[in-house]
Write an enzyme that holds these catalytic residues in place. Sequence first.
Site, PDB file in Angstrom:
ATOM      1  N   ASP A   1      27.903  52.717  27.018  1.00 53.46           N
ATOM      2  CA  ASP A   1      28.036  51.352  27.517  1.00 53.46           C
ATOM      3  C   ASP A   1      26.647  50.779  27.683  1.00 53.46           C
ATOM      4  O   ASP A   1      25.689  51.517  27.875  1.00 53.46           O
ATOM      5  CB  ASP A   1      28.652  51.387  28.927  1.00 53.46           C
TER       6      ASP A   1
ATOM      7  N   ASP B   1      33.579  53.448  32.245  1.00 56.39           N
ATOM      8  CA  ASP B   1      33.715  53.337  33.688  1.00 56.39           C
ATOM      9  C   ASP B   1      35.005  52.647  34.103  1.00 56.39           C
ATOM     10  O   ASP B   1      35.521  52.877  35.172  1.00 56.39           O
ATOM     11  CB  ASP B   1      32.501  52.613  34.292  1.00 56.39           C
TER      12      ASP B   1
ATOM     13  N   ASP C   1      39.173  52.538  30.045  1.00 54.20           N
ATOM     14  CA  ASP C   1      38.326  53.393  29.222  1.00 54.20           C
ATOM     15  C   ASP C   1      38.867  54.814  29.072  1.00 54.20           C
ATOM     16  O   ASP C   1      38.420  55.562  28.209  1.00 54.20           O
ATOM     17  CB  ASP C   1      36.907  53.476  29.816  1.00 54.20           C
TER      18      ASP C   1
END
Length: 882
Positions: free
Chosen positions: A326, A629, A633
């Site tokens: 990410d 997170d 996900d």
Amino acid sequence: MRWYQFSAEETAKKTGSDPQKGLATKEVTQRLKRDGRNEWKEEKSASQLALFLGQFKDFMVLVLLAATVISGILGEYIDSIAILLIVFLNALIGFFQERNAEKSLSKLKELNAPMARVLRDGQWSRVSSAELVMGDIVSLTAGDRVPADLRLIAVTSLETEESALTGESLPVAKMTEPLNKEQLGPQDQVNIAFMSSLVTRGNGTGIVIGTGSNTAVGQIAELLIDTKRKQTPLEKRLEKLGKVLIVIALLLTALTVLAGVYRGNPLYDMLLAGVSLAVAVIPEGLPAIVTVALSLGVQRMIKQKAIVRRLSAVETLGSATVICSDKTGTLTENQMTVKEIFLSGNSYTVTGSGYDPSGGFYRGGKESNDKALIRFLRYGVLASHAKMIRKKKRWLIDGDPTEGALVVAGKKAGLDADKLTDYEFVHEVPFDSKRKRMTVLIRTPEGKLVAITKGAPDVLIDKAVYEEVGTDKKPLAAKDKKVLYEAVDQMAAKALRTIAVCIREFPAGYEPKEEELEQNMTFIGLNGLIDPPRQEAKDAIIDCRKAGIKTVMITGDHVKTAAAIAKMLHILPAGGKVVEGKDLDRMSDEELRTEVDSMYVFARVTPEHKLRIVQALQHVGHIVAMTGDGVNDAPAIKASDIGISMGITGTDVAKEASGLVLMDDNFATIKAAIKEGRTIYSNIRKFVRYLLASNVGEILVMLFAMILALPMPLVPIQILWVNLVTDGLPAIALGMDKAEDEVMKQKPRHPNEGVFARGLGTKIVTRGILIGSVTIIAFMLMYQGDPDNLIYAQTTAFTTLVMAQLIHVFDCRSEKSVFARNPLGNIWLIGAVLISMILLLAVIYITPLQPIFHTTDLLLRDWLLIMGLSAVPTVLFGFMKK
Ligand code: ATP
């Protein structure tokens, strides 16, 4: 009456709680004592005695016990007792090692324990979910596991998934009103959030009405617990190897005994030889040392801020070929600051840095605080939940950093979120990374309802129908949209994160439906936020590249912002592709697979895209580490080879799906964990090599002796002593060795590679042959065909074997050559070798031990010979560099 039938006030009263302040800490302590912790009894972990007795269950120990019995029958009582003692000593060492390892692994469980946000003494804080008590006020947001049974007292679009309890996997919308019915099943108690269910959307607050085994799921929980630790792939492989060796040992023993007796040797001698061989083949200390090395490695990882949730992740980490990370928070600081504002065709720059609310607004070089700007900033503040907090003279944010930036920008213009109380909050459509926007419905002091939507500009510009210019509201034509898109592009090219604001006003008295809030919107303006890349992430990305690991950025952010930050971080090489979620939608899986290797940045993606990216990478042979997170996900994290979640910003769902948690959310920690993973694996290789070379040497000594019709150069007790005692400590020290410099310069290891891959088997055999050879030579030189010399020759052979191993251990520290590393580099190893030598001297020179270990005093000249011979294998291969 049941809890769902009570109103929120009645529930608060009955539980002795105060929804505004929560319980007092003193009260919590008393209740915790009265009701117990918010958990249910786990299956008791194996008792100390069971753990000790478990040491004897091993098949190898049974072989040894058989040896004892045989020695006993043959009248070798001292040998029997000595073998028994060594087996006992080994069990004791194994017991302590395993106990420590298990202890440190169970510490992981504590570190991974779920937390809950709770209101106590008027302050919100995070506490371990196990410490919740009846009456606690708990808040929930999307991605949380509900930490206890809660009677909900406030909800905003709250939905939970209760399949663990009801079997129903569709989320249930929650509400707060009491339900006036008898005998409702859990699926119909919509004002209760049940422990262990999952918050899939929105947020809410509730009063704890049940904890531990008094919760709905607690009643059935005992069925769900699985406390057994699973073996890692390497442990499984080594166990298999152990079994193969046992079979070989038995075959060799049978063969030796039969062949010997057939040739007319006395049965007694042959049985003894057989037992010696069996003991020589089996690497007795190996399994325990693997566990110790893994647990030590896991502890080192904790120090680096990486918490292992599944032990197998330790090994898989070393094989990772791609890290999909990410952007926000992992590759960037997650310290957002509004730097630019675009409003009615005008650009404002904003000064100040971080969350410190000092700074101002400048338009065309002049300070400006015009009405339109204030109104725009107020929308931003009203649509945000984040709170500014001052701690130790520093300004921090409690909540989402993006929203924090908007709140701080407002404060710079004198807008205090807490003081906008005449704006009444009515409803919220929460943010989710798929929609990339959120909306709040506010009642203004004049009584009008206004929906404020903030989110990704491309999404909002697309949906907006009007635009506000000055005080006018005009239709947003295609060419106007182009102007706005250009403004977004300009901000994004400077690596700014862009957030647009739109509104829709409703006539007084009109109650809009939720779907109307984001229709017919008027575009107001744009915020450009800086979120600086982390310097340490850049270094880590470069190190990973050297280690043969590609870093890929996956973000929900704008394509240009993503690309600009990827360039700063050295993720995006020349010619590397940047793709958007909508490009992925157009591609088939086939196309994605052929192109995925040239793609480095995925922007404006949703969590569903992440799953496709993982699968495409895996399809072309990558071992994928994937961070995540959010609540959505989990599927991608689960599908990846190493799922990584964020300790600070991660949701419970993401954490549960992951094998590794980053305590600091930092990309650099992934690199540290990979390095540690590689080090642990290479250390395991080191002592496997060390211990097995010893076994090969011992077997050969026995076989040579048989072929040359010599008496046994080593007696079983000596072999056992070598395998368990003198080899054991140095092997553990190898497990604690520092990484070789090369560890992050090599290509990732193939996950299916066998225990003996990359030359390890050859090294074991070649060193083993030489160790065996020098031992038999030492024996022959002293024996010289005279049975009177037997014990003397055996002592020399035994000492040569031990010393050859204690020198060889330094060779095992490097995959290259014994001379490649500083021999004093591992202080533990030096200590272990010294202790092993003292133990060796003890069994040679302490007179009462001599009959037990079949030893006798050695002279200085014997030692010169022994040292010369035992250095040969290591020095020779050191020069050969093979
Ligand atoms: P990552 O890089 O970790 O994927 P991200 O923040 O870039 O994180 P998302 O959280 O999915 O990705 O956000 C996507 C977009 O949604 C952002 O680019 C931003 O425009 C918008 N956005 C993010 N947070 C908020 C928020 N709290 N309110 C409104 N819009 C938001």
